[in-house]
Design a protein around this motif. Structure first.
Motif, PDB file in Angstrom:
ATOM      1  N   ARG A 100      80.757  -8.909 -11.926  1.00 34.70           N
ATOM      2  CA  ARG A 100      79.923  -8.692 -10.740  1.00 34.70           C
ATOM      3  C   ARG A 100      78.778  -7.737 -11.044  1.00 34.70           C
ATOM      4  O   ARG A 100      77.751  -7.811 -10.405  1.00 34.70           O
ATOM      5  N   GLY A 101      78.936  -6.887 -12.026  1.00 34.24           N
ATOM      6  CA  GLY A 101      77.898  -5.927 -12.352  1.00 34.24           C
ATOM      7  C   GLY A 101      77.027  -6.353 -13.518  1.00 34.24           C
ATOM      8  O   GLY A 101      76.224  -5.574 -13.996  1.00 34.24           O
ATOM      9  N   PRO A 103      74.034  -8.082 -15.712  1.00 34.29           N
ATOM     10  CA  PRO A 103      72.612  -8.377 -15.477  1.00 34.29           C
ATOM     11  C   PRO A 103      72.381  -9.828 -15.072  1.00 34.29           C
ATOM     12  O   PRO A 103      71.535 -10.105 -14.215  1.00 34.29           O
ATOM     13  N   ASP A 112      74.310 -11.745 -13.297  1.00 32.78           N
ATOM     14  CA  ASP A 112      74.639 -11.876 -11.878  1.00 32.78           C
ATOM     15  C   ASP A 112      73.572 -11.226 -11.003  1.00 32.78           C
ATOM     16  O   ASP A 112      73.245 -11.728  -9.925  1.00 32.78           O
ATOM     17  N   ALA A 113      73.028 -10.108 -11.459  1.00 32.37           N
ATOM     18  CA  ALA A 113      71.976  -9.434 -10.693  1.00 32.37           C
ATOM     19  C   ALA A 113      70.750 -10.324 -10.574  1.00 32.37           C
ATOM     20  O   ALA A 113      70.195 -10.497  -9.487  1.00 32.37           O
ATOM     21  N   ALA A 168      71.321 -13.229  -8.237  1.00 35.06           N
ATOM     22  CA  ALA A 168      71.223 -12.856  -6.825  1.00 35.06           C
ATOM     23  C   ALA A 168      69.776 -12.870  -6.342  1.00 35.06           C
ATOM     24  O   ALA A 168      69.511 -13.017  -5.156  1.00 35.06           O
ATOM     25  N   ARG A 186      74.646  -4.626  -4.245  1.00 33.00           N
ATOM     26  CA  ARG A 186      73.848  -4.412  -5.443  1.00 33.00           C
ATOM     27  C   ARG A 186      72.424  -3.962  -5.074  1.00 33.00           C
ATOM     28  O   ARG A 186      71.923  -2.995  -5.595  1.00 33.00           O
ATOM     29  N   PHE A 187      71.767  -4.684  -4.137  1.00 31.41           N
ATOM     30  CA  PHE A 187      70.377  -4.399  -3.798  1.00 31.41           C
ATOM     31  C   PHE A 187      70.191  -3.912  -2.358  1.00 31.41           C
ATOM     32  O   PHE A 187      69.192  -3.291  -2.046  1.00 31.41           O
ATOM     33  N   ALA A 208      68.903   0.345  -6.784  1.00 36.19           N
ATOM     34  CA  ALA A 208      68.554  -0.845  -7.570  1.00 36.19           C
ATOM     35  C   ALA A 208      67.586  -1.737  -6.791  1.00 36.19           C
ATOM     36  O   ALA A 208      66.664  -2.315  -7.364  1.00 36.19           O
ATOM     37  N   VAL A 245      63.874  -2.965  -8.021  1.00 37.88           N
ATOM     38  CA  VAL A 245      63.509  -4.373  -8.103  1.00 37.88           C
ATOM     39  C   VAL A 245      62.242  -4.647  -7.291  1.00 37.88           C
ATOM     40  O   VAL A 245      61.335  -5.342  -7.758  1.00 37.88           O
TER      41      VAL A 245
END
Length: 184
Positions: free
Chosen positions: A23-24, A26, A28-29, A32, A84-85, A98, A102
């Motif tokens: 889940r953490g 890059p 996956d980020a 998203a 995350r964001f 984060a 972004v």
């Protein structure tokens, strides 16, 4: 002989720690951020913070700002950004650290714009040989050299910072930030 508990992962299954690491990741980020609606949500949260001076915005207000009528569709995409964001607070939704990073990269054009400018002769000379200084800007790097290719200085510049400026203006701006005597 001990028996495995019913909660223990079977051989070959991911453990809870491995799932957390996934889940953490890059990948996956970035996944998203793969939907344009999610990028719009991040931009609107940032705009709300800049214009209203408040961090959090309510669900209905954010959905209205983004322009999505279907609340289920909007909730799905907002939830893909959560933790995350975007974080949910008592006052509504706001960007995480984060998320702020972004949005800054998006606004700077870090991932979308590629600007090439120059070579352009500047109103200054090389301190080594006295020949005119020449500026170029490519791939987010601005560089000032002379005709003899003496490196005078270079720096990174966000692509959107070059959008409406001439190369001498970009050099003057960089000089002011770096305490270097300007070419003008």
């Amino acid at each position: 002989m001990t028996r495995p508990s019913e909660d223990a992962p079977a051989d070959g299954d991911a453990t809870g720690d491995e799932e957390s690491a996934d889940r953490g990741s890059p990948a996956d980020a970035f996944a998203a951020l793969s939907d344009p609606l999610r990028v719009t949500i991040l931009r609107e949260l940032s705009a709300h913070h800049r214009t209203a001076g408040e961090d959090a915005v309510g669900f209905a207000d954010l959905r209205r700002r983004v322009g999505v009528r279907d609340s289920g569709r909007f909730r799905y995409h907002l939830n893909e950004l959560r933790d995350r964001f975007v974080e949910k607070t008592e006052g509504g939704y706001q960007l995480t650290h984060a998320g702020i990073q972004v949005v800054a990269a998006i606004l700077a054009g870090t991932y979308t714009d590629d600007v090439s400018m120059g070579p352009t002769e500047l109103d200054s000379e090389c301190s080594d040989c006295g020949r005119p200084a020449i500026a170029t800007c490519e791939d987010g790097r601005c560089r000032v050299t002379c005709a003899s290719d003496h490196a005078l200085f270079q720096w990174s510049v966000p692509p959107n910072a070059t959008a409406d400026a001439t190369l001498p203006e970009i050099v003057d701006l960089a000089c002011s930030f770096n305490s270097i005597p300007s070419s003008s």
